[in-house]
Design a protein around this motif. Structure first.
Motif, PDB file in Angstrom:
ATOM      1  N   LEU A  36      -8.674 -49.202 -25.831  1.00 41.45           N
ATOM      2  CA  LEU A  36      -8.828 -50.219 -26.873  1.00 41.45           C
ATOM      3  C   LEU A  36      -9.013 -51.577 -26.198  1.00 41.45           C
ATOM      4  O   LEU A  36      -8.208 -51.961 -25.347  1.00 41.45           O
ATOM      5  N   PRO A  37     -10.060 -52.318 -26.558  1.00 41.40           N
ATOM      6  CA  PRO A  37     -10.286 -53.626 -25.921  1.00 41.40           C
ATOM      7  C   PRO A  37      -9.152 -54.603 -26.235  1.00 41.40           C
ATOM      8  O   PRO A  37      -8.689 -54.694 -27.376  1.00 41.40           O
ATOM      9  N   GLY A  38      -8.697 -55.311 -25.205  1.00 38.00           N
ATOM     10  CA  GLY A  38      -7.630 -56.294 -25.395  1.00 38.00           C
ATOM     11  C   GLY A  38      -6.329 -55.675 -25.846  1.00 38.00           C
ATOM     12  O   GLY A  38      -5.610 -56.265 -26.668  1.00 38.00           O
ATOM     13  N   LEU A  39      -6.007 -54.475 -25.329  1.00 40.53           N
ATOM     14  CA  LEU A  39      -4.807 -53.761 -25.766  1.00 40.53           C
ATOM     15  C   LEU A  39      -3.566 -54.635 -25.583  1.00 40.53           C
ATOM     16  O   LEU A  39      -3.189 -54.977 -24.460  1.00 40.53           O
ATOM     17  N   PRO A  40      -2.901 -55.007 -26.696  1.00 36.05           N
ATOM     18  CA  PRO A  40      -1.770 -55.958 -26.625  1.00 36.05           C
ATOM     19  C   PRO A  40      -0.455 -55.251 -26.344  1.00 36.05           C
ATOM     20  O   PRO A  40       0.461 -55.248 -27.166  1.00 36.05           O
ATOM     21  N   LEU A  41      -0.309 -54.644 -25.178  1.00 34.42           N
ATOM     22  CA  LEU A  41       0.803 -53.741 -24.907  1.00 34.42           C
ATOM     23  C   LEU A  41       1.491 -54.114 -23.611  1.00 34.42           C
ATOM     24  O   LEU A  41       0.836 -54.390 -22.600  1.00 34.42           O
ATOM     25  N   ARG A  42       2.832 -54.108 -23.633  1.00 32.36           N
ATOM     26  CA  ARG A  42       3.588 -54.345 -22.404  1.00 32.36           C
ATOM     27  C   ARG A  42       4.943 -53.644 -22.503  1.00 32.36           C
ATOM     28  O   ARG A  42       5.423 -53.350 -23.591  1.00 32.36           O
ATOM     29  N   TRP A  43       5.515 -53.388 -21.329  1.00 28.86           N
ATOM     30  CA  TRP A  43       6.855 -52.822 -21.221  1.00 28.86           C
ATOM     31  C   TRP A  43       7.791 -53.896 -20.698  1.00 28.86           C
ATOM     32  O   TRP A  43       7.442 -54.655 -19.782  1.00 28.86           O
ATOM     33  N   CYS A  44       8.979 -53.965 -21.271  1.00 28.52           N
ATOM     34  CA  CYS A  44       9.966 -54.903 -20.743  1.00 28.52           C
ATOM     35  C   CYS A  44      11.357 -54.450 -21.164  1.00 28.52           C
ATOM     36  O   CYS A  44      11.515 -53.529 -21.966  1.00 28.52           O
ATOM     37  N   THR A  45      12.356 -55.103 -20.625  1.00 24.69           N
ATOM     38  CA  THR A  45      13.742 -54.823 -20.991  1.00 24.69           C
ATOM     39  C   THR A  45      14.185 -55.822 -22.051  1.00 24.69           C
ATOM     40  O   THR A  45      13.541 -56.865 -22.262  1.00 24.69           O
ATOM     41  N   PHE A  46      15.295 -55.535 -22.698  1.00 25.15           N
ATOM     42  CA  PHE A  46      15.835 -56.477 -23.669  1.00 25.15           C
ATOM     43  C   PHE A  46      16.188 -57.804 -23.000  1.00 25.15           C
ATOM     44  O   PHE A  46      16.050 -58.869 -23.620  1.00 25.15           O
ATOM     45  N   ASP A  47      16.643 -57.742 -21.760  1.00 25.40           N
ATOM     46  CA  ASP A  47      17.009 -58.972 -21.060  1.00 25.40           C
ATOM     47  C   ASP A  47      15.818 -59.899 -20.882  1.00 25.40           C
ATOM     48  O   ASP A  47      15.982 -61.125 -20.761  1.00 25.40           O
ATOM     49  N   GLU A  48      14.621 -59.328 -20.864  1.00 27.54           N
ATOM     50  CA  GLU A  48      13.413 -60.135 -20.671  1.00 27.54           C
ATOM     51  C   GLU A  48      12.873 -60.711 -21.971  1.00 27.54           C
ATOM     52  O   GLU A  48      11.906 -61.477 -21.956  1.00 27.54           O
ATOM     53  N   ILE A  49      13.479 -60.342 -23.095  1.00 27.58           N
ATOM     54  CA  ILE A  49      13.067 -60.876 -24.393  1.00 27.58           C
ATOM     55  C   ILE A  49      14.015 -62.008 -24.771  1.00 27.58           C
ATOM     56  O   ILE A  49      15.217 -61.780 -24.905  1.00 27.58           O
ATOM     57  N   PRO A  50      13.534 -63.229 -24.948  1.00 22.41           N
ATOM     58  CA  PRO A  50      14.427 -64.344 -25.290  1.00 22.41           C
ATOM     59  C   PRO A  50      15.099 -64.128 -26.641  1.00 22.41           C
ATOM     60  O   PRO A  50      14.542 -63.485 -27.544  1.00 22.41           O
ATOM     61  N   ASP A  51      16.304 -64.632 -26.775  1.00 21.05           N
ATOM     62  CA  ASP A  51      16.996 -64.575 -28.059  1.00 21.05           C
ATOM     63  C   ASP A  51      16.210 -65.340 -29.119  1.00 21.05           C
ATOM     64  O   ASP A  51      15.542 -66.338 -28.822  1.00 21.05           O
ATOM     65  N   ASN A  52      16.307 -64.864 -30.347  1.00 19.56           N
ATOM     66  CA  ASN A  52      15.727 -65.561 -31.495  1.00 19.56           C
ATOM     67  C   ASN A  52      14.227 -65.806 -31.321  1.00 19.56           C
ATOM     68  O   ASN A  52      13.703 -66.862 -31.685  1.00 19.56           O
ATOM     69  N   SER A  53      13.520 -64.819 -30.756  1.00 16.51           N
ATOM     70  CA  SER A  53      12.100 -65.028 -30.432  1.00 16.51           C
ATOM     71  C   SER A  53      11.151 -64.097 -31.170  1.00 16.51           C
ATOM     72  O   SER A  53       9.954 -64.398 -31.266  1.00 16.51           O
ATOM     73  N   ILE A  54      11.640 -62.985 -31.699  1.00 20.09           N
ATOM     74  CA  ILE A  54      10.749 -61.976 -32.265  1.00 20.09           C
ATOM     75  C   ILE A  54      10.467 -62.283 -33.735  1.00 20.09           C
ATOM     76  O   ILE A  54      11.385 -62.388 -34.555  1.00 20.09           O
ATOM     77  N   ILE A  55       9.199 -62.424 -34.066  1.00 20.49           N
ATOM     78  CA  ILE A  55       8.756 -62.474 -35.464  1.00 20.49           C
ATOM     79  C   ILE A  55       7.900 -61.235 -35.673  1.00 20.49           C
ATOM     80  O   ILE A  55       6.801 -61.120 -35.120  1.00 20.49           O
ATOM     81  N   GLY A  56       8.434 -60.289 -36.404  1.00 16.99           N
ATOM     82  CA  GLY A  56       7.737 -59.023 -36.569  1.00 16.99           C
ATOM     83  C   GLY A  56       8.679 -57.915 -36.952  1.00 16.99           C
ATOM     84  O   GLY A  56       9.480 -58.064 -37.881  1.00 16.99           O
ATOM     85  N   CYS A  57       8.644 -56.810 -36.213  1.00 22.88           N
ATOM     86  CA  CYS A  57       9.454 -55.644 -36.563  1.00 22.88           C
ATOM     87  C   CYS A  57       9.887 -54.910 -35.304  1.00 22.88           C
ATOM     88  O   CYS A  57       9.061 -54.613 -34.429  1.00 22.88           O
ATOM     89  N   CYS A  58      11.158 -54.611 -35.213  1.00 19.86           N
ATOM     90  CA  CYS A  58      11.703 -53.727 -34.187  1.00 19.86           C
ATOM     91  C   CYS A  58      11.924 -52.364 -34.846  1.00 19.86           C
ATOM     92  O   CYS A  58      12.387 -52.303 -35.982  1.00 19.86           O
ATOM     93  N   PHE A  59      11.601 -51.299 -34.126  1.00 16.52           N
ATOM     94  CA  PHE A  59      11.776 -49.988 -34.749  1.00 16.52           C
ATOM     95  C   PHE A  59      12.066 -48.925 -33.707  1.00 16.52           C
ATOM     96  O   PHE A  59      11.752 -49.075 -32.521  1.00 16.52           O
ATOM     97  N   SER A  60      12.692 -47.846 -34.163  1.00 20.41           N
ATOM     98  CA  SER A  60      12.989 -46.705 -33.296  1.00 20.41           C
ATOM     99  C   SER A  60      12.908 -45.431 -34.114  1.00 20.41           C
ATOM    100  O   SER A  60      13.145 -45.434 -35.328  1.00 20.41           O
ATOM    101  N   ASN A  61      12.562 -44.345 -33.440  1.00 16.09           N
ATOM    102  CA  ASN A  61      12.506 -43.022 -34.058  1.00 16.09           C
ATOM    103  C   ASN A  61      13.269 -42.050 -33.174  1.00 16.09           C
ATOM    104  O   ASN A  61      12.876 -41.799 -32.032  1.00 16.09           O
TER     105      ASN A  61
END
Length: 409
Positions: free
Chosen positions: A143-168
């Motif tokens: 997919l062109p411009g695939l907006p995908l990355r792997w990271c840890t929770f520690d690498e995600i700043p607090d109060n920064s996510i606008i969207g959806c977190c999900f798990s299955n």
């Protein structure tokens, strides 16, 4: 019984950990964490994890592309509800083999290109072995411009996510403490080594005082009175303290949006019924389940059901609002799975069969069967979907398409 080299290596590692403790024992939660998540030898960290129809277990994503595509429909609506933010962040926690991510990303690219262009898709995965499998699957999307990355929770700043977190099917594999009622007192289950033949390491159990006061406090918090007389001596169950820390961490990362948790489990009053006196722990090895976590060490999955009441209450303490607890079958039907079944029913009719070849009819029947499995109330359809939100009114949050009344097929 002969042991695999990995089984032997991990057994020795766990035994060394036990011997190094003052009382020569570790909590079951520590044992489960080592067995599943040790960075080099754990079940999820190595190539031992085998997910799929021929593996130790399978998930909804192994029944075709529909599960991920219907989730993508929900994510696209969430993007609308949030006012088309850029970036629009999706955080998938515990992405398995990457099948859900592949289906979500592909569907958004094809059907919602504007949403895809705004997307920042993050996979948070603890197991190196699974990350490798996810990368193999997802690099093939092209997919062109695939907006995908792997990271840890520690690498995600607090109060920064606008969207959806999900798990299955993630929380069911968190390490749990095991406890047992003995003569009217709550005791914790610990793992120790058992002396057998030379060079053979086996594990056994002992009980002792709780390793943390949180265990007793947990049942008080849940409103479960283990000392009421209704619970038999020897009553055994689990406490998932790791899930509480996980919930608090996600709430801290989320600025505005949703948390979707899909898994099998019960509310607290059903989880801790007196008749469920052996708890819910199960081991899965080559698509067979049993209840002995001390065999196939590092070669089998170990899971427990999820206490959804605990997730709701911890979420509320951490700044989330509970939107609804529903069933996967209802959730997917509301997102359009019923329409897909109806379309297949038309293709499988006599008129449709005149057009389609025999192989096409077989494929249609197989796909229809897969869709019915996703909503089977005695199986995957009976899984719970917990929807929580932050930074939104409950009225707006309850407008999720997946929470509307699904049509009857």
């Amino acid at each position: 019984m002969s042991l695999s080299p990995q089984d032997k290596s991990l057994r020795h590692l766990i035994a060394d950990t036990i011997v190094a403790t003052p009382n020569r024992r570790i909590s079951f939660a520590e044992y489960m964490d080592l067995v599943l998540y040790h960075p080099q030898q754990g079940y999820y960290a190595t190539g031992a994890v085998n997910i799929g129809s021929e593996g130790d277990f399978f998930t909804s994503s192994h029944l075709g592309h529909d599960f991920g595509e219907l989730l993508a429909e929900q994510f696209a609506q969430i993007w609308d509800i949030l006012g088309h933010p850029e970036p629009f962040t999706l955080v998938e926690m515990g992405a398995g083999q990457g099948l859900v991510a592949a289906d979500v990303l592909s569907h958004l690219y094809r059907q919602y290109p504007d949403c895809f262009a705004a997307l920042d898709y993050i996979i948070v995965e603890k197991a190196a072995g699974l990350i490798s499998k996810q990368q193999q699957v997802l690099t093939q999307l092209n997919l062109p411009g695939l907006p995908l990355r792997w990271c840890t929770f520690d690498e995600i700043p607090d109060n920064s996510i606008i969207g959806c977190c999900f798990s299955n099917e993630l929380v069911d594999a968190f390490p749990v403490h095991q406890v047992v009622l003995e003569k009217g007192k709550l005791r914790e289950v610990y793992v120790t080594t058992v002396t057998t033949e030379v060079d053979e390491i086996h594990f056994g159990e002992v009980t002792n005082d709780s390793s943390t006061p949180q265990l007793n406090e947990y049942f008080q918090w849940m409103g479960i009175d283990l000392y009421s007389g209704a619970y038999p001596d020897g009553y055994r169950t689990e406490v998932n303290l790791a899930a509480l820390d996980w919930m608090e961490m996600i709430a801290n990362k989320l600025k505005q949006g949703f948390l979707l948790t899909i898994d099998y489990g019960y509310p607290a009053d059903r989880y801790y019924l007196p008749v469920r006196h052996q708890g819910t722990l199960k081991c899965y090895y080559r698509h067979r389940h049993h209840d002995n976590p001390y065999v196939n060490v590092g070669q089998q999955d170990i899971t427990t059901h999820v206490n959804f009441t605990a997730l709701e209450r911890q979420g509320e303490l951490s700044g989330l609002q509970t939107v609804e607890l529903t069933k996967q079958g209802l959730f997917l039907m509301a997102l359009g799975l019923g329409d897909r079944i109806s379309a297949l029913s038309g293709l499988g009719s006599h008129q449709g069969q005149a057009i389609a070849g025999a192989q096409d009819v077989i494929r249609i029947m197989q796909r229809r069967d897969a869709l019915h499995q996703l909503i089977d109330p005695t199986g995957l359809g009976g899984f719970a979907v917990l929807v929580q939100c932050k930074g939104l009114s409950l009225e707006k949050a309850r407008s999720l398409k997946g929470l509307t009344v699904p049509p009857i097929v």
